[in-house]
Design an enzyme around this catalytic site. Sequence first.
Site, PDB file in Angstrom:
ATOM      1  CB  CYS A 102      -0.854   0.143   1.157  1.00  8.83           C
ATOM      2  SG  CYS A 102      -1.950  -1.305   1.414  1.00  8.83           S
ATOM      3  CG  ASP A 103       2.843   5.104  -1.313  1.00 10.33           C
ATOM      4  OD1 ASP A 103       3.662   4.992  -0.402  1.00 10.33           O
ATOM      5  OD2 ASP A 103       2.382   6.076  -1.731  1.00 10.33           O
TER       6      ASP A 103
END
Length: 236
Positions: A102-103
Site C-alpha cells: 500500500c501507499d
Amino acid sequence: MPRLVLASQSPARLATLKSAGVIPEVVVSGVDEDKVLADATERFGELDPADAVLVLAQAKAEEVASRLEDARDNAEAGVSDGDDGSSAEPIENPADVIVVGCDSMLEFDGAVVGKPADAEVARERWRSMRGGKGVLHSGHWVVDLRDNDAGGTGGTLGSTSSTTVWFADIDDDEIDAYIATGEPLHVAGAFTIDGLGGPYVERIEGDHHGVVGLSLPLLRELLAELGVPWRSLRTP
C-alpha cells in the site's frame, strides 16, 4: 487457509486489518520510492496522484514477493539465510501467502502531499489545509504467491481508493499543539483520521479505511478476483 503478508511498516494499516479479524505477517519493503516514481515518470510521463500511489504499492508488494520467493528457492536448494547475499525473512515457506502493498498521498490544491519533512513544513501545510478539502489516495497491490495446489493463481493486480477529506478551520495555536505531538510528521498529508488528528477532520466522502491507508472493501474486492473470500483470512 491463505496467509496475508503486509508489505508495510504502517501501524495504522496493521491495526486496520487486525480490527477486521485478519492478523497479517509483516515484511517491510526496501524500495526506493523516489527512484520508483522517477522511473515510472520516465516510462509513462507525469503521473497523477491516483496512479503514483498505485505504482508505489505495486513496487512494494512485488519487491517483498520477490524476496519471499528467493527465500523459498534458497530453502529448497539448501542455501542458508544470507549465503546468497539475501536477508532472512520472518515467515516460513510462502506457499500459501498473498502479499499486499500500500501507499498513500494527499492531493491538495492540485499538489501531491506526502509526509512532511519537519515540523515547520507540517505547520505550513496545516495553515494551507485548514478550512479546505483534499483527496487522500491509497494505492493497493496484491501478489498471489500460493502454490497451485493451494489455489494459487499467480495473479498480481491492484487499484486505488480515493476519499475526499474536509479539514476543520483550526487556529494557529491548535495547529502548533497538534504539531507538537509529533504525529503529523509520520503520516501522509500530516494528519490522521483514526488518531490525534481525528478532531480536525470535519467529514469525508468515500471510504474511511482508505484515509487510514488501507481500504478494507477494496482489498476484499481484489482478493475476490484471486478467488480468495475475505472470510478465509479471518482468525477464528
